[in-house]
Design a protein around this motif. Structure first.
Motif, PDB file in Angstrom:
ATOM      1  N   GLU A   1      25.579 -55.644  68.465  1.00  0.00           N
ATOM      2  CA  GLU A   1      25.671 -56.721  67.480  1.00  0.00           C
ATOM      3  C   GLU A   1      24.541 -57.739  67.654  1.00  0.00           C
ATOM      4  N   VAL A   2      24.057 -57.900  68.879  1.00  0.00           N
ATOM      5  CA  VAL A   2      22.927 -58.803  69.117  1.00  0.00           C
ATOM      6  C   VAL A   2      21.653 -58.202  68.533  1.00  0.00           C
ATOM      7  N   HIS A   3      21.452 -56.911  68.744  1.00  0.00           N
ATOM      8  CA  HIS A   3      20.284 -56.239  68.177  1.00  0.00           C
ATOM      9  C   HIS A   3      20.268 -56.374  66.655  1.00  0.00           C
ATOM     10  N   ALA A   4      21.417 -56.138  66.030  1.00  0.00           N
ATOM     11  CA  ALA A   4      21.496 -56.231  64.572  1.00  0.00           C
ATOM     12  C   ALA A   4      21.212 -57.650  64.101  1.00  0.00           C
ATOM     13  N   THR A   5      21.735 -58.627  64.826  1.00  0.00           N
ATOM     14  CA  THR A   5      21.515 -60.019  64.432  1.00  0.00           C
ATOM     15  C   THR A   5      20.050 -60.408  64.542  1.00  0.00           C
ATOM     16  N   ILE A   6      19.375 -59.923  65.561  1.00  0.00           N
ATOM     17  CA  ILE A   6      17.950 -60.222  65.702  1.00  0.00           C
ATOM     18  C   ILE A   6      17.182 -59.694  64.484  1.00  0.00           C
ATOM     19  N   GLY A   7      17.506 -58.471  64.054  1.00  0.00           N
ATOM     20  CA  GLY A   7      16.876 -57.927  62.856  1.00  0.00           C
ATOM     21  C   GLY A   7      17.186 -58.766  61.628  1.00  0.00           C
ATOM     22  N   TRP A   8      18.451 -59.195  61.510  1.00  0.00           N
ATOM     23  CA  TRP A   8      18.867 -60.021  60.381  1.00  0.00           C
ATOM     24  C   TRP A   8      18.119 -61.351  60.358  1.00  0.00           C
ATOM     25  N   VAL A   9      17.985 -61.969  61.515  1.00  0.00           N
ATOM     26  CA  VAL A   9      17.283 -63.249  61.607  1.00  0.00           C
ATOM     27  C   VAL A   9      15.797 -63.077  61.279  1.00  0.00           C
ATOM     28  N   LEU A  10      15.185 -62.014  61.770  1.00  0.00           N
ATOM     29  CA  LEU A  10      13.766 -61.771  61.497  1.00  0.00           C
ATOM     30  C   LEU A  10      13.489 -61.626  60.004  1.00  0.00           C
ATOM     31  N   ALA A  11      14.447 -61.080  59.270  1.00  0.00           N
ATOM     32  CA  ALA A  11      14.228 -60.811  57.842  1.00  0.00           C
ATOM     33  C   ALA A  11      14.372 -62.052  56.972  1.00  0.00           C
ATOM     34  N   GLN A  12      14.970 -63.115  57.481  1.00  0.00           N
ATOM     35  CA  GLN A  12      15.304 -64.262  56.634  1.00  0.00           C
ATOM     36  C   GLN A  12      14.118 -65.103  56.165  1.00  0.00           C
ATOM     37  N   PRO A  13      13.151 -65.434  57.019  1.00  0.00           N
ATOM     38  CA  PRO A  13      12.086 -66.336  56.562  1.00  0.00           C
ATOM     39  C   PRO A  13      11.137 -65.693  55.563  1.00  0.00           C
ATOM     40  N   VAL A  14      11.223 -64.372  55.398  1.00  0.00           N
ATOM     41  CA  VAL A  14      10.280 -63.633  54.566  1.00  0.00           C
ATOM     42  C   VAL A  14      10.851 -63.457  53.158  1.00  0.00           C
ATOM     43  N   LYS A  15       9.995 -63.665  52.165  1.00  0.00           N
ATOM     44  CA  LYS A  15      10.438 -63.438  50.795  1.00  0.00           C
ATOM     45  C   LYS A  15      10.684 -61.953  50.601  1.00  0.00           C
ATOM     46  N   GLY A  16      11.917 -61.597  50.345  1.00  0.00           N
ATOM     47  CA  GLY A  16      12.266 -60.194  50.192  1.00  0.00           C
ATOM     48  C   GLY A  16      13.623 -60.050  49.549  1.00  0.00           C
ATOM     49  N   ASP A  17      13.959 -58.835  49.187  1.00  0.00           N
ATOM     50  CA  ASP A  17      15.235 -58.583  48.534  1.00  0.00           C
ATOM     51  C   ASP A  17      16.224 -57.977  49.515  1.00  0.00           C
ATOM     52  N   ARG A  18      17.365 -57.577  48.989  1.00  0.00           N
ATOM     53  CA  ARG A  18      18.434 -57.026  49.828  1.00  0.00           C
ATOM     54  C   ARG A  18      17.966 -55.770  50.573  1.00  0.00           C
ATOM     55  N   LYS A  19      17.176 -54.917  49.912  1.00  0.00           N
ATOM     56  CA  LYS A  19      16.698 -53.696  50.570  1.00  0.00           C
ATOM     57  C   LYS A  19      15.802 -54.026  51.759  1.00  0.00           C
ATOM     58  N   PHE A  20      14.968 -55.035  51.604  1.00  0.00           N
ATOM     59  CA  PHE A  20      14.100 -55.443  52.708  1.00  0.00           C
ATOM     60  C   PHE A  20      14.931 -55.960  53.878  1.00  0.00           C
ATOM     61  N   ARG A  21      15.886 -56.847  53.592  1.00  0.00           N
ATOM     62  CA  ARG A  21      16.711 -57.397  54.671  1.00  0.00           C
ATOM     63  C   ARG A  21      17.529 -56.294  55.351  1.00  0.00           C
ATOM     64  N   ALA A  22      18.032 -55.363  54.564  1.00  0.00           N
ATOM     65  CA  ALA A  22      18.793 -54.252  55.140  1.00  0.00           C
ATOM     66  C   ALA A  22      17.904 -53.395  56.040  1.00  0.00           C
ATOM     67  N   SER A  23      16.683 -53.135  55.597  1.00  0.00           N
ATOM     68  CA  SER A  23      15.767 -52.292  56.371  1.00  0.00           C
ATOM     69  C   SER A  23      15.438 -52.924  57.719  1.00  0.00           C
ATOM     70  N   VAL A  24      15.143 -54.214  57.727  1.00  0.00           N
ATOM     71  CA  VAL A  24      14.781 -54.888  58.975  1.00  0.00           C
ATOM     72  C   VAL A  24      15.995 -54.983  59.901  1.00  0.00           C
ATOM     73  N   THR A  25      17.147 -55.290  59.329  1.00  0.00           N
ATOM     74  CA  THR A  25      18.360 -55.374  60.153  1.00  0.00           C
ATOM     75  C   THR A  25      18.693 -54.030  60.777  1.00  0.00           C
ATOM     76  N   LEU A  26      18.627 -52.974  59.982  1.00  0.00           N
ATOM     77  CA  LEU A  26      18.955 -51.632  60.490  1.00  0.00           C
ATOM     78  C   LEU A  26      17.922 -51.146  61.494  1.00  0.00           C
ATOM     79  N   ALA A  27      16.670 -51.561  61.322  1.00  0.00           N
ATOM     80  CA  ALA A  27      15.641 -51.188  62.298  1.00  0.00           C
ATOM     81  C   ALA A  27      15.954 -51.767  63.668  1.00  0.00           C
ATOM     82  N   GLY A  28      16.612 -52.920  63.684  1.00  0.00           N
ATOM     83  CA  GLY A  28      17.017 -53.508  64.952  1.00  0.00           C
ATOM     84  C   GLY A  28      18.261 -52.880  65.537  1.00  0.00           C
ATOM     85  N   LEU A  29      19.030 -52.180  64.709  1.00  0.00           N
ATOM     86  CA  LEU A  29      20.304 -51.606  65.157  1.00  0.00           C
ATOM     87  C   LEU A  29      20.237 -50.106  65.424  1.00  0.00           C
ATOM     88  N   LEU A  30      19.482 -49.374  64.602  1.00  0.00           N
ATOM     89  CA  LEU A  30      19.514 -47.909  64.634  1.00  0.00           C
ATOM     90  C   LEU A  30      19.159 -47.258  65.973  1.00  0.00           C
TER      91      LEU A  30
END
Length: 203
Positions: free
Chosen positions: A4-33
């Motif tokens: 859950e910490v790994h996933a959260t780090i990905g989620w946090v990294l995706a927030q400051p960047v202008k992007g859509d749901r697919k972008f945020r999902a991709s970065v979050t999952l990259a931290g979890l997978l």
């Protein structure tokens, strides 16, 4: 580090960047997978000890994850590649320093494993603290940006969750005029929790 910490780090990294749901999902999952190889525990403790931090904790897997994510998010290909790599390596080095299981960085080309002699055990208080800090980070983002990782699975369910906990009840309900924090999916009028109901697709 816990998943859950790994996933959260990905989620946090995706927030400051202008992007859509697919972008945020991709970065979050990259931290979890990378933790997919925890499934080797189903094959027994011996298989877990041998293959965890091997099959999906390596440079090739990180490149594959970023490659697929960049193909999915073609409109921001290089940004997606960069941030999924950041999320993947945040996972990798988190495990390197905060768990004592060595990692096979160059698998399948080499079975050599690398570990840090001063690494903390998974049960160390710092790892438990990071779990609580992760929950706090998710809550702060939900309050500030009005979204949670639940949007990856269902944007509408995410809206219901955020509206319930983090949206001010300032709009008068169309039926009773009491403060409401939702709006009808069909007519758009404000509604309170007493007079609204959640329908198909969490609308």
């Amino acid at each position: 580090m816990y998943s859950e910490v790994h996933a959260t780090i990905g989620w946090v990294l995706a927030q400051p960047v202008k992007g859509d749901r697919k972008f945020r999902a991709s970065v979050t999952l990259a931290g979890l997978l990378p933790d997919l190889d925890v499934a080797t525990y189903l094959m027994g403790p011996g298989a877990f000890a041998r293959y965890h931090h091997v099959w999906t904790h390596n440079l090739l897997f990180g490149m594959l994850v970023s490659g697929v994510a960049s193909w999915i998010c073609r409109s921001r290909r290089w940004k997606t590649f960069l941030f999924t790599q950041l999320a993947f390596y945040a996972h990798y080095f988190g495990d390197y320093f905060l768990t004592r299981m060595p990692l096979a960085a160059f698998w399948p080309f080499s079975d050599a494993k690398f570990g840090y002699s001063g690494a903390l055990a998974l049960g160390h208080p710092l790892n438990h603290l990071l779990v609580w800090l992760s929950l706090l980070a998710i809550a702060l983002i939900a309050w500030r940006l009005k979204r949670t990782p639940l949007e990856i699975l269902s944007p509408e369910a995410d809206k219901r969750l955020v509206n319930f906990f983090f949206r001010l009840r300032a709009t008068p309900c169309e039926i009773c005029a009491k403060p409401g924090n939702e709006s009808c999916a069909e007519c758009g009028q404000a509604i309170c929790g007493r007079h609204g109901s959640i329908g198909k697709g969490f609308k």
